[in-house]
Design an enzyme around this catalytic site. Structure first.
Site, PDB file in Angstrom:
ATOM      1  N   LYS A  70       0.860  -1.192   0.000  1.00 45.63           N
ATOM      2  CA  LYS A  70       0.000   0.000   0.000  1.00 45.63           C
ATOM      3  C   LYS A  70       0.884   1.226   0.000  1.00 45.63           C
ATOM      4  O   LYS A  70       1.934   1.205   0.625  1.00 45.63           O
ATOM      5  CB  LYS A  70      -0.917   0.011   1.226  1.00 45.63           C
ATOM      6  CG  LYS A  70      -1.929  -1.129   1.279  1.00 45.63           C
ATOM      7  CD  LYS A  70      -3.081  -0.917   0.338  1.00 45.63           C
ATOM      8  CE  LYS A  70      -3.926  -2.178   0.224  1.00 45.63           C
ATOM      9  NZ  LYS A  70      -5.080  -2.034  -0.639  1.00 45.63           N
TER      10      LYS A  70
ATOM     11  N   LYS B 271       0.995  -9.690  -2.150  1.00 52.65           N
ATOM     12  CA  LYS B 271       0.024  -9.663  -3.247  1.00 52.65           C
ATOM     13  C   LYS B 271       0.012  -8.294  -3.891  1.00 52.65           C
ATOM     14  O   LYS B 271       0.132  -7.281  -3.202  1.00 52.65           O
ATOM     15  CB  LYS B 271      -1.366 -10.013  -2.698  1.00 52.65           C
ATOM     16  CG  LYS B 271      -2.475  -9.994  -3.714  1.00 52.65           C
ATOM     17  CD  LYS B 271      -3.791 -10.301  -3.034  1.00 52.65           C
ATOM     18  CE  LYS B 271      -4.953  -9.468  -3.459  1.00 52.65           C
ATOM     19  NZ  LYS B 271      -4.828  -8.126  -3.910  1.00 52.65           N
TER      20      LYS B 271
ATOM     21  N   ASP C  32      -1.946  -5.228  -5.816  1.00 51.56           N
ATOM     22  CA  ASP C  32      -3.313  -4.731  -5.719  1.00 51.56           C
ATOM     23  C   ASP C  32      -4.020  -4.955  -7.055  1.00 51.56           C
ATOM     24  O   ASP C  32      -3.381  -5.156  -8.086  1.00 51.56           O
ATOM     25  CB  ASP C  32      -3.343  -3.275  -5.256  1.00 51.56           C
ATOM     26  CG  ASP C  32      -4.300  -3.122  -4.083  1.00 51.56           C
ATOM     27  OD1 ASP C  32      -5.384  -3.739  -4.146  1.00 51.56           O
ATOM     28  OD2 ASP C  32      -3.972  -2.423  -3.121  1.00 51.56           O
ATOM     29  N   GLU C  33      -5.346  -4.907  -7.016  1.00 49.82           N
ATOM     30  CA  GLU C  33      -6.115  -5.274  -8.211  1.00 49.82           C
ATOM     31  C   GLU C  33      -5.871  -4.337  -9.386  1.00 49.82           C
ATOM     32  O   GLU C  33      -6.006  -4.742 -10.544  1.00 49.82           O
ATOM     33  CB  GLU C  33      -7.615  -5.353  -7.870  1.00 49.82           C
ATOM     34  CG  GLU C  33      -8.299  -4.059  -7.438  1.00 49.82           C
ATOM     35  CD  GLU C  33      -7.999  -3.663  -5.989  1.00 49.82           C
ATOM     36  OE1 GLU C  33      -7.387  -4.469  -5.264  1.00 49.82           O
ATOM     37  OE2 GLU C  33      -8.362  -2.535  -5.613  1.00 49.82           O
TER      38      GLU C  33
ATOM     39  N   HIS D 180      -8.898 -12.411  -7.557  1.00 51.95           N
ATOM     40  CA  HIS D 180      -9.425 -11.190  -6.938  1.00 51.95           C
ATOM     41  C   HIS D 180     -10.754 -10.886  -7.614  1.00 51.95           C
ATOM     42  O   HIS D 180     -10.898 -11.090  -8.810  1.00 51.95           O
ATOM     43  CB  HIS D 180      -8.431 -10.040  -7.138  1.00 51.95           C
ATOM     44  CG  HIS D 180      -8.736  -8.859  -6.267  1.00 51.95           C
ATOM     45  ND1 HIS D 180      -9.797  -8.014  -6.502  1.00 51.95           N
ATOM     46  CD2 HIS D 180      -8.116  -8.389  -5.163  1.00 51.95           C
ATOM     47  CE1 HIS D 180      -9.822  -7.068  -5.563  1.00 51.95           C
ATOM     48  NE2 HIS D 180      -8.821  -7.273  -4.732  1.00 51.95           N
TER      49      HIS D 180
ATOM     50  N   LYS E  55     -13.796  -3.783   5.795  1.00 49.97           N
ATOM     51  CA  LYS E  55     -14.288  -2.532   5.217  1.00 49.97           C
ATOM     52  C   LYS E  55     -15.286  -2.719   4.072  1.00 49.97           C
ATOM     53  O   LYS E  55     -15.868  -1.755   3.597  1.00 49.97           O
ATOM     54  CB  LYS E  55     -13.098  -1.701   4.720  1.00 49.97           C
ATOM     55  CG  LYS E  55     -12.429  -2.249   3.458  1.00 49.97           C
ATOM     56  CD  LYS E  55     -11.267  -1.389   2.979  1.00 49.97           C
ATOM     57  CE  LYS E  55     -10.691  -1.942   1.690  1.00 49.97           C
ATOM     58  NZ  LYS E  55      -9.466  -1.309   1.276  1.00 49.97           N
TER      59      LYS E  55
END
Ligand code: CAP
Ligand code: MG
Length: 431
Positions: free
Chosen positions: A153, A179, A181-182, A271, A311
C-alpha cells in the site's frame, strides 16, 4: 384477439427436474400488472428457447430445449433447463442464457440470480482448481494457521524496486505471501517484468534468511494473450501463483488462463474486483455465491469472499454460505438462497478474507471464518507505526494469540509489535 403471448407455456408446476437438468434459483419482482406466473414464464422463456410471441413453426425438439419454471414460493422461482441446450465447457454461453436478456425485461421490476445447481453431466467438462486447499498448504508448508498475505500500500505509486523491498519486509515479518493490488498491472514506473524479476530475487533472499516458504501473488490481469505471456514469465521465475482479477477479465479469459496455468502448474489467486456491481443490490443482479461457484468450476485456487467485519460489504450469512460452497464437496439446500450442489471430483477453493483487517480484529475474522483461510492484512500491516516488518509481526502475533485462546491485550504484554498495533487501531471495525 388471438393468443399472441407464449410465456405461460414455460411454466409447469408439476414438472420434476431430471438429474441432468441445470436448475436456477431466482428472486423476482414482477412489474405492475404482471402476475407472478407470467413473470416466471418470461424468465424461463427468455433464458432458454422462447420469444415474446407464439411462432408459426417450431422445431420438433422444442419440448427438449424449453426451460420450465417449476416452483414458485413468494418471490422465488426455480427454473429447470435441459442439459442439451448447454455447450460443454462454455461459461459465457451459460451466462448468456441464465444471466442474459432476462435482467432487462420490462415485465420484471427486479431479478436476482441467487444460485445455480449444476449436474455432473455439466461439471465434468471443467477442471476446477488445479491444487485446492491441501496442496496449497503443502506448497507453502503451512499446516494449520491461516495463510497470511499483504498487499503493498498505497495500491499504486511504488516503483518496482520499492515494491520488492516492501515485499521483502512483509516476508521477513513472518508473512507467507505478498500480493499485488487489483489495479496494479504493468505501468511505466512499475513494469510487470521488472516486478517479477525483483520480487523473485527478494523472495529467494527471504526464504534463505527465514528458512520458510514465501511466494508472491503477482497480478497478470490484462488482455488475454498478454496474460498468457505473463503467466509464462511467472512460471519461468519459479513463482507458484498468478493473480487474476477474474470479474474484470471475464470468464472467457479466465477459462483460457485456467488452461495456461494448468500447463505451467501454477495456482490462480482470484481477486473479485467489480463483483459488487453485480451482487450488492439484494433485489437485482447476480449473487456472489453464483460468481464464486463459477470460479470454483472453472478452477481458481484462492478466491476473495469477504471478512464480515472488514471494510467491504458482505453479511456473515452470505460470506459463510460462499465459504461452504467453495470448500465443501456436497452442498445440501439449507434455505431459500442456496441450491444443492455435488462437486464430485472438483477440488475446494481456499477462501480469502481481505479488506480493512488489522491485528485488533483478526480474532473476530478467525472466529467467524475459521483458520482454513488466506488472511490478507494490508493497510493493517503497512500502517503499523514501526513499519511493514513490525506490522506483519503484529498480525502474526494476533493470529498466534487467537489460536492459543489468549486475549490480545494479554498477548501484547509480551509482544511489543502487537501492543503498538493495538494502541493505533484498537478493535476498530473500518467502514
Ligand atoms: C485490501 C484490498 C483488497 C480488498 C478486496 C483493498 O486492502 O487490497 O483489494 O480486500 O476485497 O485494496 O482494499 P486493505 P474483497 O487490507 O488495506 O483493506 O476481498 O472483499 O473482494
Ligand atoms: Mg486491493
Amino acid at each position: 384477439m388471438k393468443k399472441i403471448d407464449w410465456y405461460r407455456d414455460f411454466v409447469n408446476l408439476k414438472y420434476k427436474p431430471s438429474k441432468d437438468d441445470v436448475v436456477c434459483l431466482f428472486r423476482f419482482e414482477p412489474s405492475a400488472n404482471i402476475s407472478k406466473t407470467e413473470a416466471a414464464g418470461r424468465i424461463a422463456s427468455e433464458s432458454s428457447a422462447g420469444t415474446w410471441t407464439t411462432l408459426t413453426s417450431l422445431p420438433r425438439t422444442i419440448e427438449k430445449v424449453k426451460a420450465r419454471s417449476f416452483e414458485i414460493h413468494g418471490n422465488f422461482v426455480k427454473v429447470a433447463y435441459p442439459i442439451d441446450i448447454w455447450e460443454p465447457a462454455n461459461i459465457p454461453q451459460l451466462l448468456s442464457g441464465i444471466a442474459g436478456n432476462i435482467f432487462g425485461m420490462k415485465a420484471l421490476k427486479n431479478l436476482k440470480l441467487m444460485d445455480v445447481s449444476l449436474p455432473v453431466s455439466y461439471t465434468k467438462h471443467f477442471r476446477g482448481p488445479e491444487f485446492g486447499i491441501d496442496e496449497i498448504r503443502k506448497i507453502l508448508k503451512v499446516r494449520k494457521r491461516p495463510i497470511t498475505g499483504a498487499v503493498a500500500k498505497p495500491k499504486i505509486g511504488w516503483n518496482a524496486s520499492e515494491h520488492a523491498k516492501i515485499a521483502y519486509e512483509t516476508w521477513m515479518g513472518g508473512f507467507d505471501l505478498v500480493k499485488d493490488d487489483e489495479n496494479l498491472t504493468s505501468i511505466w514506473f512499475n513494469k510487470f517484468e521488472q516486478r517479477v524479476r525483483l520480487c523473485s530475487k527478494m523472495r529467494d533472499k527471504a526464504e534463505k534468511e527465514t528458512g520458510q516458504r514465501k511466494s508472491a501473488l503477482i497480478n497478470i490481469t490484462g488482455e488475454t494473450s498478454q496474460m498468457i505471456k505473463r503467466a509464462k514469465m511467472l512460471h519461468d521465475f519459479g513463482l507458484e501463483y498468478a493473480m487474476i482479477d477474474v470479474v474484470t477479465v471475464g470468464f472467457s479469459a479466465l477459462q483460457t488462463l485456467r488452461e495456461t496455468c494448468h500447463d505451467y502448474k501454477i495456482a490462480i489467486h482470484a481477486h473479485r474486483a467489480m463483483h459488487a456491481a453485480f451482487d450488492r443490490n439484494p433485489s437485482h443482479g447476480l449473487s456472489m455465491l453464483f460468481l464464486a461457484k463459477i470460479c470454483r468450476l472453472i478452477g481458481v485456487d484462492q478466491l476473495h469472499i469477504g471478512t464480515v467485519v472488514g471494510k467491504l460489504v458482505g453479511t456473515r450469512h452470505e460470506v459463510l454460505d460462499i465459504k461452504n460452497e467453495i470448500t465443501q464437496d456436497n452442498i445440501r439446500n439449507k434455505g431459500s438462497s442456496m441450491l444443492d450442489q455435488r462437486w464430485n471430483k472438483i477440488k475446494p477453493v481456499l477462501p480469502v478474507s481481505s479488506g480493512g483487517i488489522h491485528p485488533g480484529i483478526i480474532p473476530d475474522v478467525l472466529n467467524i471464518m475459521g483458520t482454513d483461510i488466506a488472511l490478507l492484512v494490508s493497510g493493517g500491516v503497512h500502517g503499523h507505526p514501526n513499519g511493514t516488518r513490525a506490522g506483519a509481526m503484529a498480525a502474526m502475533q494476533s493470529i498466534e494469540a487467537t489460536m492459543q485462546n489468549v486475549s490480545l491485550s494479554e498477548y501484547a504484554k509480551s509482544h511489543t509489535e502487537l501492543g503498538i498495533a493495538l494502541e493505533k487501531w484498537g478493535y476498530f471495525r473500518p467502514q
